[in-house]
Design a protein around this motif. Structure first.
Motif, PDB file in Angstrom:
ATOM      1  N   TYR A  98      56.643  27.327  36.365  1.00  0.00           N
ATOM      2  CA  TYR A  98      55.245  26.897  36.472  1.00  0.00           C
ATOM      3  C   TYR A  98      54.279  27.792  35.705  1.00  0.00           C
ATOM      4  CZ  TYR A  98      55.029  30.415  40.266  1.00  0.00           C
ATOM      5  OH  TYR A  98      55.091  31.561  41.007  1.00  0.00           O
ATOM      6  N   ARG A  99      54.791  28.643  34.846  1.00  0.00           N
ATOM      7  CA  ARG A  99      53.919  29.593  34.138  1.00  0.00           C
ATOM      8  C   ARG A  99      52.810  28.893  33.364  1.00  0.00           C
ATOM      9  NH1 ARG A  99      57.233  33.735  30.893  1.00  0.00           N
ATOM     10  NH2 ARG A  99      57.668  34.375  33.045  1.00  0.00           N
ATOM     11  N   ASP A 100      53.136  27.764  32.746  1.00  0.00           N
ATOM     12  CA  ASP A 100      52.130  27.078  31.928  1.00  0.00           C
ATOM     13  C   ASP A 100      51.113  26.320  32.776  1.00  0.00           C
ATOM     14  OD1 ASP A 100      53.961  25.205  32.859  1.00  0.00           O
ATOM     15  OD2 ASP A 100      53.883  23.995  31.041  1.00  0.00           O
ATOM     16  N   ARG A 101      51.315  26.290  34.100  1.00  0.00           N
ATOM     17  CA  ARG A 101      50.363  25.599  34.991  1.00  0.00           C
ATOM     18  C   ARG A 101      49.508  26.565  35.793  1.00  0.00           C
ATOM     19  NH1 ARG A 101      52.693  23.119  39.061  1.00  0.00           N
ATOM     20  NH2 ARG A 101      54.862  23.803  38.778  1.00  0.00           N
ATOM     21  N   LEU A 102      49.709  27.885  35.621  1.00  0.00           N
ATOM     22  CA  LEU A 102      48.992  28.868  36.421  1.00  0.00           C
ATOM     23  C   LEU A 102      47.736  29.357  35.701  1.00  0.00           C
ATOM     24  CD1 LEU A 102      48.833  30.671  38.951  1.00  0.00           C
ATOM     25  CD2 LEU A 102      50.180  32.371  37.711  1.00  0.00           C
ATOM     26  N   PHE A 103      46.607  29.234  36.375  1.00  0.00           N
ATOM     27  CA  PHE A 103      45.334  29.741  35.885  1.00  0.00           C
ATOM     28  C   PHE A 103      44.855  30.838  36.850  1.00  0.00           C
ATOM     29  CE2 PHE A 103      45.791  25.466  34.364  1.00  0.00           C
ATOM     30  CZ  PHE A 103      45.198  25.440  33.106  1.00  0.00           C
ATOM     31  N   THR A 104      44.102  31.804  36.348  1.00  0.00           N
ATOM     32  CA  THR A 104      43.556  32.858  37.202  1.00  0.00           C
ATOM     33  C   THR A 104      42.064  33.014  36.941  1.00  0.00           C
ATOM     34  OG1 THR A 104      44.102  34.589  35.586  1.00  0.00           O
ATOM     35  CG2 THR A 104      45.747  34.117  37.280  1.00  0.00           C
ATOM     36  N   THR A 105      41.373  33.642  37.890  1.00  0.00           N
ATOM     37  CA  THR A 105      39.929  33.822  37.783  1.00  0.00           C
ATOM     38  C   THR A 105      39.560  35.292  37.934  1.00  0.00           C
ATOM     39  OG1 THR A 105      39.497  33.578  40.155  1.00  0.00           O
ATOM     40  CG2 THR A 105      39.577  31.555  38.845  1.00  0.00           C
ATOM     41  N   ASN A 106      38.401  35.653  37.386  1.00  0.00           N
ATOM     42  CA  ASN A 106      37.798  36.968  37.585  1.00  0.00           C
ATOM     43  C   ASN A 106      38.764  38.093  37.216  1.00  0.00           C
ATOM     44  OD1 ASN A 106      35.375  35.708  38.643  1.00  0.00           O
ATOM     45  ND2 ASN A 106      36.565  35.266  40.476  1.00  0.00           N
ATOM     46  N   ALA A 107      39.051  39.009  38.147  1.00  0.00           N
ATOM     47  CA  ALA A 107      39.890  40.171  37.831  1.00  0.00           C
ATOM     48  C   ALA A 107      41.370  39.839  37.775  1.00  0.00           C
ATOM     49  CB  ALA A 107      39.654  41.269  38.866  1.00  0.00           C
ATOM     50  N   VAL A 108      41.756  38.656  38.221  1.00  0.00           N
ATOM     51  CA  VAL A 108      43.173  38.299  38.291  1.00  0.00           C
ATOM     52  C   VAL A 108      43.660  37.861  36.907  1.00  0.00           C
ATOM     53  CG1 VAL A 108      44.901  36.940  39.529  1.00  0.00           C
ATOM     54  CG2 VAL A 108      42.720  37.483  40.626  1.00  0.00           C
ATOM     55  N   ALA A 109      44.777  38.411  36.471  1.00  0.00           N
ATOM     56  CA  ALA A 109      45.321  38.041  35.157  1.00  0.00           C
ATOM     57  C   ALA A 109      46.828  38.227  35.159  1.00  0.00           C
ATOM     58  CB  ALA A 109      44.680  38.878  34.056  1.00  0.00           C
ATOM     59  N   MET A 110      47.509  37.394  34.409  1.00  0.00           N
ATOM     60  CA  MET A 110      48.953  37.459  34.260  1.00  0.00           C
ATOM     61  C   MET A 110      49.305  37.513  32.781  1.00  0.00           C
ATOM     62  SD  MET A 110      50.449  37.496  37.178  1.00  0.00           S
ATOM     63  CE  MET A 110      49.596  37.667  38.741  1.00  0.00           C
ATOM     64  N   PRO A 111      50.405  38.173  32.420  1.00  0.00           N
ATOM     65  CA  PRO A 111      50.824  38.223  31.010  1.00  0.00           C
ATOM     66  C   PRO A 111      50.979  36.819  30.437  1.00  0.00           C
ATOM     67  CG  PRO A 111      52.134  39.735  32.331  1.00  0.00           C
ATOM     68  CD  PRO A 111      51.331  38.918  33.294  1.00  0.00           C
ATOM     69  N   GLY A 112      50.266  36.550  29.368  1.00  0.00           N
ATOM     70  CA  GLY A 112      50.361  35.245  28.727  1.00  0.00           C
ATOM     71  C   GLY A 112      49.692  34.128  29.496  1.00  0.00           C
ATOM     72  N   GLY A 113      48.992  34.464  30.600  1.00  0.00           N
ATOM     73  CA  GLY A 113      48.379  33.429  31.423  1.00  0.00           C
ATOM     74  C   GLY A 113      47.029  32.990  30.891  1.00  0.00           C
TER      75      GLY A 113
END
Length: 430
Positions: A206-221
């Motif tokens: 599900y990596r290509d379906r994950l979005f994050t906001t504000n301080a949250v971040a993932m590699p390649g997200g």
């Protein structure tokens, strides 16, 4: 542990300097780390409150001073560092109060409600974390569309606010605690939005379906900036739709305001012997073995008692049918981990009504310990002088035996012994 002075991994017997030279004995390090973790947890709550327009400059000033106190060669005194930890608890109480007030002002007065679990037919978006403002902003941007929005994990308490209850695009809740998200996120067909901590690095499923906001971040997200959820909405329309699948229902919404309205009735029931005890069972959950202790404990509580729960620890105990008592569910879901303020407010009101200290109430706290927010809440409880807290299943790795002994002697802090039934018998005998 890490020694800032000699810049090596630190053990009392392994520091490159002779004992006392760099000043970093393990107990000092332990209290400094306790303070740092408490500050991190408090900062998360303060950030949520500030986004909703609520802040206290006294809190901000304390954060600056407390961080300074943890710098190299500033403070080697255990008593002073413990004082900073307790003040962190005091400031966290203020922060939780600000966030509690901000949530009600922005999203309406809480009230108990039944929440549909599962999915409805059509495109959907799943939102996890703690930031209710992100959820509200997304709902505003999908309003009038066919897209349904679902809560996950610590977003479940959003359903208790009247504003969220009235929004037509908020369709229900999907899934459980953060540690199950890899399985649950893979099963959800639409895009996923992580708003705060407790988001795991995603697998390919599900990596290509994950979005994050504000301080949250993932590699390649993909991150959402400035509150623009257009990419998430586009992904919801491009992904396969959710099926019509209801998996159950749950009741949430026993916020402090709801329970305090019943305070007189509760006091009368306790005085009449109709309520044997209140239990607060919840906190920040983890995935390691031994956490079934909390579910075993909750299921063994007597039928004339009430269980107040909050935080992601609720997912350890919420799937059991505890029945009702005095016309109320025995399991009272009070909200997110930051809603520990509500549990404290209820306990304080009952203590005032009974003209006693909180310790004298028929109240037992059984707290699941995992991350920084749990540290902040524990420090708040210690600041208030609450004794006899059962914490577990294990002491945190940064607490040395000497510091644990100090907390046990001063606050009667207890570790869950592994035998929930035995610990419950001890609690009931108090």
């Amino acid at each position: 542990m890490y020694c800032n002075q000699c810049e090596q991994t630190f053990r009392q017997s392994a520091c490159v300097n002779s004992p006392g030279t760099c000043g970093k004995d393990e107990d000092v390090q332990s209290l400094q780390e306790t303070l740092l973790f408490g500050l991190k947890g408090m900062a998360a709550y303060a950030h949520h409150a500030r986004r909703l327009g609520r802040y206290d400059e006294q809190v901000s000033a304390f954060i600056e001073e407390a961080l300074f106190a943890t710098m190299t060669n500033v403070n080697f005194d255990l008593e002073t560092l413990l004082g900073y930890c307790l003040t962190c608890g005091e400031m966290n109480l203020r922060v939780m109060q600000l966030l509690d007030e901000a949530h009600m002002q922005a999203f309406g007065r809480p009230q108990p409600t039944r929440v549909r679990e599962g999915t409805r037919a059509g495109p959907g978006i799943l939102v996890t974390g703690h930031d209710l403002l992100d959820l509200w902003t997304l709902l505003e941007q999908v309003e009038g569309s066919e897209i349904k929005v679902y809560t996950h994990g610590e977003m479940l308490p959003a359903h208790m606010y009247t504003g969220f209850q009235q929004h037509p695009n908020l369709a229900g809740h999907f899934g459980g605690a953060w540690q199950d998200q890899k399985k649950e996120f893979a099963a959800f067909p639409g895009p996923l939005v992580g708003t705060t901590n407790c988001v795991l690095i995603p697998p390919e499923t599900y990596r290509d379906r994950l979005f994050t906001t504000n301080a949250v971040a993932m590699p390649g997200g993909r991150r959402i900036t400035e509150g623009d959820f257009a990419p998430v909405i586009a992904a919801a329309r491009a992904c396969p739709p959710c099926p019509e699948q209801q998996t159950g229902e749950s009741t949430v919404g026993f916020h402090r305001t709801v329970l305090l309205e019943q305070a007189a009735t509760i006091v009368e029931a306790v005085q009449a012997g109709k309520i044997s005890r209140f239990f607060v069972i919840g906190g920040c959950d983890g995935a390691e073995k031994g956490r079934n202790y909390f579910s075993d404990y909750a299921q063994a509580t007597p039928p004339d008692s009430f269980i107040m729960t909050l935080g992601c620890g609720k997912f350890r105990i919420r799937d059991h049918d505890y029945g009702e008592h005095l016309g109320l569910p025995r399991l009272l879901d009070m909200g997110q981990c930051n809603d520990a303020y509500g549990a404290i407010a209820v306990a304080a009101a009952l203590a005032e009504a009974f003209d006693c200290d909180i310790d004298a109430l028929p109240l037992t706290l059984v707290i699941s310990w995992f991350e920084q927010k749990a540290v902040a809440v524990l420090l708040t409880l210690l600041h208030l002088g609450v004794r006899g807290i059962t914490l577990g299943p294990n002491p945190p790795a940064f607490i040395t035996p000497n510091i644990l002994r100090l907390l046990q002697e001063t606050y009667d802090l207890r570790l869950s012994g592994g035998d929930a039934h035995r610990d419950l018998r001890v609690a009931m005998a108090r």
